[in-house]
Design a protein around this motif. Structure first.
Motif, PDB file in Angstrom:
ATOM      1  N   LEU A 168       0.836  -1.197   0.000  1.00 53.97           N
ATOM      2  CA  LEU A 168       0.000   0.000   0.000  1.00 53.97           C
ATOM      3  C   LEU A 168       0.876   1.254   0.000  1.00 53.97           C
ATOM      4  CD1 LEU A 168      -2.978   0.930   0.171  1.00 53.97           C
ATOM      5  CD2 LEU A 168      -2.698   1.026   2.654  1.00 53.97           C
ATOM      6  N   GLY A 169       0.537   2.191  -0.853  1.00 54.87           N
ATOM      7  CA  GLY A 169       1.285   3.446  -0.935  1.00 54.87           C
ATOM      8  C   GLY A 169       2.453   3.414  -1.891  1.00 54.87           C
ATOM      9  N   ILE A 255     -10.684  -9.502   0.618  1.00 57.60           N
ATOM     10  CA  ILE A 255      -9.317  -9.161   1.006  1.00 57.60           C
ATOM     11  C   ILE A 255      -9.260  -7.736   1.554  1.00 57.60           C
ATOM     12  CG2 ILE A 255      -7.021  -8.659   0.038  1.00 57.60           C
ATOM     13  CD1 ILE A 255      -7.465 -11.194  -1.726  1.00 57.60           C
ATOM     14  N   VAL A 256     -10.045  -6.838   0.940  1.00 52.76           N
ATOM     15  CA  VAL A 256     -10.121  -5.456   1.429  1.00 52.76           C
ATOM     16  C   VAL A 256     -10.876  -5.405   2.757  1.00 52.76           C
ATOM     17  CG1 VAL A 256     -10.998  -3.129   0.952  1.00 52.76           C
ATOM     18  CG2 VAL A 256      -9.977  -4.490  -0.895  1.00 52.76           C
ATOM     19  N   PHE A 262      -5.478  -4.478  -0.764  1.00 53.49           N
ATOM     20  CA  PHE A 262      -6.286  -3.486  -1.477  1.00 53.49           C
ATOM     21  C   PHE A 262      -6.471  -3.932  -2.925  1.00 53.49           C
ATOM     22  CE2 PHE A 262      -1.863  -2.363  -1.955  1.00 53.49           C
ATOM     23  CZ  PHE A 262      -1.726  -1.903  -3.254  1.00 53.49           C
ATOM     24  N   LEU A 263      -7.355  -3.262  -3.621  1.00 55.72           N
ATOM     25  CA  LEU A 263      -7.608  -3.581  -5.023  1.00 55.72           C
ATOM     26  C   LEU A 263      -6.880  -2.587  -5.920  1.00 55.72           C
ATOM     27  CD1 LEU A 263     -11.430  -4.430  -4.949  1.00 55.72           C
ATOM     28  CD2 LEU A 263      -9.565  -5.987  -5.468  1.00 55.72           C
ATOM     29  N   SER A 264      -6.043  -3.097  -6.789  1.00 60.00           N
ATOM     30  CA  SER A 264      -5.328  -2.218  -7.717  1.00 60.00           C
ATOM     31  C   SER A 264      -6.174  -1.923  -8.945  1.00 60.00           C
ATOM     32  CB  SER A 264      -4.013  -2.870  -8.154  1.00 60.00           C
ATOM     33  OG  SER A 264      -4.267  -4.096  -8.817  1.00 60.00           O
ATOM     34  N   ASP A 342     -14.912  -0.183  -2.188  1.00 58.01           N
ATOM     35  CA  ASP A 342     -13.865   0.502  -1.445  1.00 58.01           C
ATOM     36  C   ASP A 342     -12.582  -0.217  -1.830  1.00 58.01           C
ATOM     37  OD1 ASP A 342     -11.963   1.381   0.322  1.00 58.01           O
ATOM     38  OD2 ASP A 342     -13.203   1.163   2.106  1.00 58.01           O
ATOM     39  N   MET A 343     -11.745   0.432  -2.634  1.00 60.02           N
ATOM     40  CA  MET A 343     -10.573  -0.243  -3.191  1.00 60.02           C
ATOM     41  C   MET A 343      -9.485  -0.480  -2.143  1.00 60.02           C
ATOM     42  SD  MET A 343     -11.507  -0.720  -6.362  1.00 60.02           S
ATOM     43  CE  MET A 343     -10.141  -0.867  -7.512  1.00 60.02           C
ATOM     44  N   GLY A 344      -9.645   0.136  -0.966  1.00 54.48           N
ATOM     45  CA  GLY A 344      -8.702  -0.111   0.117  1.00 54.48           C
ATOM     46  C   GLY A 344      -7.461   0.759   0.084  1.00 54.48           C
TER      47      GLY A 344
END
Length: 458
Positions: A168-169, A255-256, A262-264, A342-344
């Motif tokens: 993430l990030g 998973i989220v 998260f979902l890419s 919510d893609m996370g």
């Protein structure tokens, strides 16, 4: 004769009202056959009796009321589950349909090889191009051909690519060009980016390959790809053994929700209204039971129409969440069914056009199995070296053998589908992907030439 109709009227009521009261692994829509003496006196076979009780046109009465269909607990299976759960199979004379939950795609393949007579299945839900791999023997044990008849497209969209939370990030999203160096760094340090799908050389393998390659990342050289059953994805991400996963809802969204990743990207972003999974049966079963095949089609088509109504999506989520089907919380299913993701990673999608569709989408029919889509799956197989380039010379004949869109058309007409909802052409025309690449089914070679990353020399 009155005994026959009383028996069957009661039987039809019970089938329709109680179809859901079945095993979580093997769901049976059968309450037993009428006594042989009753049938003998009526002068009709069991399928004819069932069809008459269901008010089926005698000319359309199925040759058998029995079929065994396999499915996996992802949203692609919804039309099969709804057709069973709401008694639609029985409505069209198929009162003895069994739905068999498959442990994974490999099990589905093995079970269709042995057929229902051997304890397996007669057909069911498939990723593409699995029906072609079965027909040619490419994916069977001993490479024994199991000819298949592809009869209906179950859905479009409804898949996503999930990324482990540890990334993430780092900028991993739909567009990957700016993060190409990250994949190189991981490989150089011995911790190569590991991505998974549920079955090799099929839909979910293709989606993640296309996404990676569009960003300049070679899926065969820059990352490690492997096969993992959908139900194991959450656990594998929690343990840190997997960086990405390509599969159907509800698993990416779960998973989220479980704060694992998260979902890419949604596959609806990669290829809007893309073909997803299909209903296909063993060809020998279809040849023996053409009317039963159309009865199955009519039940699934009606289920697809029901699934596509927004007002039914909440009930659909409740049905799928049941222990005998998906055994998941309703909220994990409902938001994606409504196009809410919510893609996370801070990105929120609230767009019904991005949700799974079952009957129609902005490009017309979802249910109809366009031959042009079959050609794309075969062409993409050539791209990655799964099939030889020469297959394109044989593609038309092979597709004409496997794709039974003629049965879909006949079933749609018998069902009373409006002429405007029945495609006039077996091709949906030119397809456009998120990176601007186009696939023209009239010239698949041009598509291959336009791709930078590929395994085929052309």
């Amino acid at each position: 004769m009155d005994n026959v109709f009383n028996f069957l009227s009661r039987r039809r009521f019970l089938l329709t009202a109680g179809a859901a009261a079945s095993s979580s692994v093997l769901l049976k829509g059968c309450l037993g056959n009428p006594p042989d003496e009753v049938l003998r006196q009526a002068g009709m076979t069991a399928p004819q009796q069932t069809a008459q009780a269901a008010n089926v046109n005698p000319a359309q009465a199925p040759e058998t009321a029995t079929v065994k269909l396999g499915y996996l607990p992802i949203v692609e299976a919804a039309p099969l589950i709804i057709a069973f759960h709401k008694g639609l199979f029985a409505k069209y004379g198929m009162a003895q349909v069994e739905l068999a939950k498959q442990a994974n795609w490999g099990a589905a393949r093995d079970n269709v090889e042995i057929g229902s007579q051997g304890g397996g299945v007669d057909g069911g839900q498939w990723q593409m191009p699995m029906p072609y791999g079965l027909t040619t023997g490419k994916i069977t044990k001993g490479n024994r051909p199991i000819p298949m008849a592809l009869v209906l497209k179950l859905n479009t969209q409804g898949n996503g690519i999930a990324i482990a939370g540890k990334h993430l990030g780092k900028g991993i999203g739909l567009q990957l060009a700016s993060t190409k160096s990250l994949f190189g760094q991981l490989k150089a340090t011995g911790s190569q980016f590991t991505a998974a799908y549920t079955f090799p050389q099929a839909n979910q393998d293709f989606w993640i390959r296309y996404w990676l390659a569009a960003g300049g990342i070679d899926p065969d050289r820059d990352v490690k790809l492997l096969t993992v059953p959908a139900a194991q994805t959450v656990a594998n991400m929690k343990t840190g053994t997997m960086d990405a996963f390509s599969t159907g809802d509800p698993w990416p969204y779960r998973i989220v929700k479980d704060k694992v990743g998260f979902l890419s990207a949604l596959t609806a972003e990669i290829w809007k209204n893309h073909p997803e999974e299909y209903l296909a049966l063993r060809s020998d079963w279809v040849e023996r039971h053409p009317k039963a095949t159309k009865a199955i089609l009519k039940a699934v088509m009606e289920a697809q129409q029901w699934c596509d109504r927004d007002e039914n999506r909440e009930e659909l989520a409740r049905i799928l969440s049941d222990r005998q089907y998906f055994n998941l919380p309703v909220d994990v299913l409902l938001d994606p069914l409504m196009g809410k993701y919510d893609m996370g990673d801070g990105r929120i999608i609230n767009d019904k056009s991005m949700a799974v569709r079952y009957w129609t989408d902005s490009q017309g029919s979802v249910s109809y199995p366009y031959k042009s889509h079959d050609l794309w799956f075969l062409t993409e197989s050539v791209r990655w070296g799964f099939l030889p380039l020469s297959i394109l010379d044989e593609a038309k004949a092979l597709i004409d053998q496997v794709n039974r869109e003629d049965l879909w058309r006949e079933a749609a007409q018998e069902l009373g589908v409006a002429a405007a909802e029945i495609p006039k052409d077996t091709s949906r025309g030119v397809e456009t992907f998120f990176d601007g690449i186009q696939f023209d089914p009239a010239d698949p070679t041009a598509y291959l030439k336009s791709l930078v990353i590929k395994r085929v020399a052309i």
